[in-house]
Design a protein around this motif. Structure first.
Motif, PDB file in Angstrom:
ATOM      1  N   ILE A  85      40.031  -6.627 -61.893  1.00  0.00           N
ATOM      2  CA  ILE A  85      38.661  -6.345 -61.459  1.00  0.00           C
ATOM      3  C   ILE A  85      38.611  -6.299 -59.938  1.00  0.00           C
ATOM      4  CG2 ILE A  85      36.287  -7.188 -61.515  1.00  0.00           C
ATOM      5  CD1 ILE A  85      37.038  -8.491 -64.238  1.00  0.00           C
ATOM      6  N   SER A  86      38.137  -5.173 -59.405  1.00  0.00           N
ATOM      7  CA  SER A  86      38.101  -5.008 -57.952  1.00  0.00           C
ATOM      8  C   SER A  86      36.777  -5.451 -57.337  1.00  0.00           C
ATOM      9  CB  SER A  86      38.368  -3.541 -57.584  1.00  0.00           C
ATOM     10  OG  SER A  86      37.380  -2.713 -58.157  1.00  0.00           O
ATOM     11  N   ASP A  87      35.708  -5.457 -58.115  1.00  0.00           N
ATOM     12  CA  ASP A  87      34.392  -5.815 -57.589  1.00  0.00           C
ATOM     13  C   ASP A  87      33.997  -7.198 -58.089  1.00  0.00           C
ATOM     14  OD1 ASP A  87      31.789  -6.030 -56.737  1.00  0.00           O
ATOM     15  OD2 ASP A  87      31.064  -4.274 -57.832  1.00  0.00           O
ATOM     16  N   GLU A  88      33.971  -8.162 -57.183  1.00  0.00           N
ATOM     17  CA  GLU A  88      33.652  -9.536 -57.570  1.00  0.00           C
ATOM     18  C   GLU A  88      32.267  -9.664 -58.193  1.00  0.00           C
ATOM     19  OE1 GLU A  88      32.037 -11.831 -53.712  1.00  0.00           O
ATOM     20  OE2 GLU A  88      34.040 -10.991 -53.475  1.00  0.00           O
ATOM     21  N   ASN A  89      31.401  -8.685 -57.976  1.00  0.00           N
ATOM     22  CA  ASN A  89      30.055  -8.736 -58.547  1.00  0.00           C
ATOM     23  C   ASN A  89      30.014  -8.356 -60.025  1.00  0.00           C
ATOM     24  OD1 ASN A  89      28.723  -9.585 -56.132  1.00  0.00           O
ATOM     25  ND2 ASN A  89      29.101  -7.538 -55.338  1.00  0.00           N
ATOM     26  N   GLU A  90      31.143  -7.896 -60.573  1.00  0.00           N
ATOM     27  CA  GLU A  90      31.201  -7.588 -62.005  1.00  0.00           C
ATOM     28  C   GLU A  90      31.187  -8.853 -62.848  1.00  0.00           C
ATOM     29  OE1 GLU A  90      34.085  -4.757 -63.454  1.00  0.00           O
ATOM     30  OE2 GLU A  90      34.136  -3.774 -61.499  1.00  0.00           O
ATOM     31  N   ILE A  91      31.552  -9.973 -62.258  1.00  0.00           N
ATOM     32  CA  ILE A  91      31.596 -11.258 -62.961  1.00  0.00           C
ATOM     33  C   ILE A  91      30.604 -12.200 -62.292  1.00  0.00           C
ATOM     34  CG2 ILE A  91      33.056 -13.250 -63.557  1.00  0.00           C
ATOM     35  CD1 ILE A  91      33.871 -10.678 -64.989  1.00  0.00           C
ATOM     36  N   ASP A  92      29.836 -12.891 -63.098  1.00  0.00           N
ATOM     37  CA  ASP A  92      28.917 -13.897 -62.578  1.00  0.00           C
ATOM     38  C   ASP A  92      29.680 -15.215 -62.466  1.00  0.00           C
ATOM     39  OD1 ASP A  92      26.684 -15.227 -61.728  1.00  0.00           O
ATOM     40  OD2 ASP A  92      25.834 -15.452 -63.741  1.00  0.00           O
ATOM     41  N   PHE A  93      30.369 -15.379 -61.351  1.00  0.00           N
ATOM     42  CA  PHE A  93      31.189 -16.570 -61.129  1.00  0.00           C
ATOM     43  C   PHE A  93      30.302 -17.796 -60.934  1.00  0.00           C
ATOM     44  CE2 PHE A  93      34.332 -13.387 -59.755  1.00  0.00           C
ATOM     45  CZ  PHE A  93      35.464 -13.869 -60.401  1.00  0.00           C
ATOM     46  N   PRO A  94      30.807 -18.974 -61.295  1.00  0.00           N
ATOM     47  CA  PRO A  94      30.079 -20.203 -60.993  1.00  0.00           C
ATOM     48  C   PRO A  94      29.908 -20.362 -59.479  1.00  0.00           C
ATOM     49  CG  PRO A  94      31.881 -20.636 -62.520  1.00  0.00           C
ATOM     50  CD  PRO A  94      32.046 -19.232 -62.033  1.00  0.00           C
ATOM     51  N   THR A  95      28.870 -21.067 -59.076  1.00  0.00           N
ATOM     52  CA  THR A  95      28.549 -21.228 -57.657  1.00  0.00           C
ATOM     53  C   THR A  95      29.721 -21.746 -56.821  1.00  0.00           C
ATOM     54  OG1 THR A  95      26.230 -21.532 -58.213  1.00  0.00           O
ATOM     55  CG2 THR A  95      26.927 -22.298 -56.037  1.00  0.00           C
ATOM     56  N   PRO A  96      30.449 -22.797 -57.247  1.00  0.00           N
ATOM     57  CA  PRO A  96      31.562 -23.270 -56.392  1.00  0.00           C
ATOM     58  C   PRO A  96      32.636 -22.198 -56.165  1.00  0.00           C
ATOM     59  CG  PRO A  96      31.063 -24.892 -58.089  1.00  0.00           C
ATOM     60  CD  PRO A  96      30.272 -23.656 -58.408  1.00  0.00           C
ATOM     61  N   VAL A  97      32.864 -21.352 -57.153  1.00  0.00           N
ATOM     62  CA  VAL A  97      33.856 -20.280 -57.008  1.00  0.00           C
ATOM     63  C   VAL A  97      33.375 -19.279 -55.967  1.00  0.00           C
ATOM     64  CG1 VAL A  97      35.039 -18.393 -58.200  1.00  0.00           C
ATOM     65  CG2 VAL A  97      34.720 -20.585 -59.356  1.00  0.00           C
ATOM     66  N   ARG A  98      32.121 -18.856 -56.082  1.00  0.00           N
ATOM     67  CA  ARG A  98      31.558 -17.917 -55.094  1.00  0.00           C
ATOM     68  C   ARG A  98      31.495 -18.524 -53.704  1.00  0.00           C
ATOM     69  NH1 ARG A  98      30.401 -13.101 -56.390  1.00  0.00           N
ATOM     70  NH2 ARG A  98      29.689 -12.722 -58.478  1.00  0.00           N
ATOM     71  N   ASP A  99      31.011 -19.757 -53.610  1.00  0.00           N
ATOM     72  CA  ASP A  99      30.857 -20.400 -52.305  1.00  0.00           C
ATOM     73  C   ASP A  99      32.175 -20.537 -51.564  1.00  0.00           C
ATOM     74  OD1 ASP A  99      28.154 -20.594 -52.791  1.00  0.00           O
ATOM     75  OD2 ASP A  99      28.165 -22.760 -53.171  1.00  0.00           O
ATOM     76  N   ASN A 100      33.261 -20.759 -52.286  1.00  0.00           N
ATOM     77  CA  ASN A 100      34.584 -20.889 -51.674  1.00  0.00           C
ATOM     78  C   ASN A 100      35.339 -19.566 -51.611  1.00  0.00           C
ATOM     79  OD1 ASN A 100      35.001 -23.817 -51.012  1.00  0.00           O
ATOM     80  ND2 ASN A 100      34.312 -23.988 -53.131  1.00  0.00           N
ATOM     81  N   LYS A 101      34.666 -18.478 -51.990  1.00  0.00           N
ATOM     82  CA  LYS A 101      35.253 -17.129 -51.937  1.00  0.00           C
ATOM     83  C   LYS A 101      36.562 -17.032 -52.722  1.00  0.00           C
ATOM     84  CE  LYS A 101      33.114 -15.847 -47.524  1.00  0.00           C
ATOM     85  NZ  LYS A 101      31.958 -16.601 -47.678  1.00  0.00           N
ATOM     86  N   VAL A 102      36.573 -17.659 -53.899  1.00  0.00           N
ATOM     87  CA  VAL A 102      37.746 -17.623 -54.775  1.00  0.00           C
ATOM     88  C   VAL A 102      37.560 -16.440 -55.729  1.00  0.00           C
ATOM     89  CG1 VAL A 102      39.255 -18.996 -56.266  1.00  0.00           C
ATOM     90  CG2 VAL A 102      37.837 -20.134 -54.562  1.00  0.00           C
TER      91      VAL A 102
END
Length: 113
Positions: A85-102
């Motif tokens: 997956i090239s677009d991180e917005n395709e997945i609704d990642f949990p907040t800690p994952v998004r906040d740490n840019k993982v």
């Protein structure tokens, strides 16, 4: 007994805070999926090329270039699919994952429901 796994790209990125996320979700329609991502540099090959055999984006062509290909074939054998997956917005990642840019080098192992 224990295993030590070296993740090449996280070492190559020369980051001080190296993270890997393993996230289980049903966001991909028709599948239960294991989403694996990291905060390294992401893929440096086109995604359709990265899953082909003997393709590697590692410097000096180290490695065999078989890892993603074998994973793809295993998922097909189980009636599932492997998605890069090239677009991180395709997945609704949990907040800690998004906040740490993982949210780089996102790989989804998709198992049919």
């Amino acid at each position: 007994m224990y295993w030590i796994i070296r993740f090449f790209w996280l070492s190559y990125a020369r980051k001080t805070d190296k993270y890997i996320s393993v996230y289980i979700t049903d966001q991909i329609k028709g599948y239960n999926s294991i989403i694996v991502s990291d905060n390294g540099p992401g893929f440096n090959l086109p995604l359709d090329v990265a899953i082909e055999p003997f393709q590697t984006g590692k410097p000096h062509n180290i490695g065999s270039g078989l890892g993603l290909h074998v994973a793809k074939e295993m998922m097909i054998a189980m009636k599932g699919k492997l998605l890069l997956i090239s677009d991180e917005n395709e997945i609704d990642f949990p907040t800690p994952v998004r906040d740490n840019k993982v949210t780089k080098a996102i790989v989804a192992l998709c198992f049919p429901k």
